[in-house]
Design an enzyme around this catalytic site. Structure first.
Site, PDB file in Angstrom:
ATOM      1  N   TYR A 102     -22.271  -9.715   1.531  1.00  0.00           N
ATOM      2  CA  TYR A 102     -22.258 -11.104   1.970  1.00  0.00           C
ATOM      3  C   TYR A 102     -23.291 -11.883   1.167  1.00  0.00           C
ATOM      4  O   TYR A 102     -23.411 -11.675  -0.027  1.00  0.00           O
ATOM      5  CB  TYR A 102     -22.478 -11.173   3.490  1.00  0.00           C
ATOM      6  CG  TYR A 102     -22.065 -12.497   4.086  1.00  0.00           C
ATOM      7  CD1 TYR A 102     -20.786 -13.004   3.879  1.00  0.00           C
ATOM      8  CD2 TYR A 102     -22.964 -13.249   4.829  1.00  0.00           C
ATOM      9  CE1 TYR A 102     -20.416 -14.227   4.395  1.00  0.00           C
ATOM     10  CE2 TYR A 102     -22.590 -14.481   5.361  1.00  0.00           C
ATOM     11  CZ  TYR A 102     -21.318 -14.964   5.134  1.00  0.00           C
ATOM     12  OH  TYR A 102     -20.946 -16.181   5.647  1.00  0.00           O
TER      13      TYR A 102
ATOM     14  N   LYS B 290       4.950  -1.318  11.810  1.00  0.00           N
ATOM     15  CA  LYS B 290       5.270  -1.445  10.391  1.00  0.00           C
ATOM     16  C   LYS B 290       4.006  -1.305   9.540  1.00  0.00           C
ATOM     17  O   LYS B 290       4.038  -0.703   8.458  1.00  0.00           O
ATOM     18  CB  LYS B 290       5.956  -2.790  10.139  1.00  0.00           C
ATOM     19  CG  LYS B 290       6.346  -3.050   8.688  1.00  0.00           C
ATOM     20  CD  LYS B 290       7.175  -1.930   8.096  1.00  0.00           C
ATOM     21  CE  LYS B 290       8.534  -1.802   8.722  1.00  0.00           C
ATOM     22  NZ  LYS B 290       9.475  -2.849   8.348  1.00  0.00           N
TER      23      LYS B 290
ATOM     24  N   GLY C  22      24.750  -9.598  11.378  1.00  0.00           N
ATOM     25  CA  GLY C  22      23.424 -10.186  11.280  1.00  0.00           C
ATOM     26  C   GLY C  22      22.829  -9.951   9.905  1.00  0.00           C
ATOM     27  O   GLY C  22      23.543  -9.662   8.938  1.00  0.00           O
TER      28      GLY C  22
END
Length: 259
Positions: free
Chosen positions: A39, A94, A196
């Protein structure tokens, strides 16, 4: 674990901590120097390098190995339009597949956005974060326009799993089956139940492999797609047969059934 898969699934997703994924640093963060590099002030140096050359984000950040799995929850697996909140377990799943099988990192993004234009604009704003976008479980026919527009308007790869993933794997199965049974693709009669995203994309891919369009009999919830129907979107109409028939009649002499 019980013998009931439904109870096992609930326990699996809720214990010992909710969900299936977590975010972990991939660099040491133990000392004051580590934190100074991670950082402020050390982080300013890669920021300036990327400002000079945006392609350097692939070198100094995890973006090139980070995929956004994005859904609005309108066509989730076999569950239908269950909404973005209820779709999150699938999107986390997923992410697990990406990580376990390809070591690709995923942020799952569930959007409460149904309007296609708004969905497109929302996803486009995510381009600086991701190396690629994996669209998931967006209902047809909107999914076709969303995917096509994003591929045209974004500078990173866009993949719709329900279309392309299903088409690729079923196409491979079709080629194997044709070889094993001695059939030619141009001679095959194909019956598709389900018009579909997956069904239409598989049928279009079969045509690129050699199956003739006139040999594809596609059914939706109202029956065979044929020229006498006036309720067809253009994505379905491209598979219209000249005459109506029942599923039983269409299956007579068929070589392939895709359901």
């Amino acid at each position: 674990m019980s013998s009931d898969i439904r109870l096992d699934a609930l326990q699996y997703h809720s214990q010992p901590r909710p969900g299936k994924v977590e975010t972990l640093p991939c660099k040491p963060c133990f000392s004051q120097r580590d934190l100074t590099l991670a950082y402020s002030p050390g982080v300013a140096e890669p920021c300036l390098r990327i400002k000079e050359d945006p392609s350097q984000s692939a070198l100094y950040t995890g973006r090139s190995n980070l995929v956004g799995v994005v859904t609005n929850g309108t066509a989730v697996l076999g569950l239908g339009n269950i909404g973005p909140d209820a779709a999150k377990p699938v999107m986390e799943g997923k992410g697990v597949l990406f990580k376990v099988f390809a070591d690709i990192d995923v942020f799952d993004i569930e959007l409460n956005v149904k309007e296609p234009e708004k969905l497109i604009e929302t996803i486009k704003t995510m381009e600086p974060t991701f190396g690629a976008i994996n669209l998931e479980d967006i209902k047809a026919p909107e999914c076709f326009m969303v995917e096509e527009r994003l591929r045209e308007e974004m500078g990173i790869p866009v993949f719709h799993d329900d279309q392309h993933g299903t088409a690729v794997i079923s196409g491979a199965a079709l080629l194997n089956a044709a070889e094993l049974t001695g059939r030619k693709l141009e001679d095959m009669k194909v019956v598709v139940v389900g018009a579909g995203a997956a069904g239409i994309s598989c049928a279009k891919f079969y045509m690129t492999l050699g199956v003739r369009r006139e040999h594809i009999y596609m059914f939706d919830s109202k029956g065979l797609i044929h020229t006498g129907r006036i309720d067809l979107h253009a994505t379905k109409a491209q598979f219209s047969q000249s005459e109506d028939c029942s599923l039983e009649e269409a299956l007579t002499g068929a070589d392939v059934f895709l359901g």
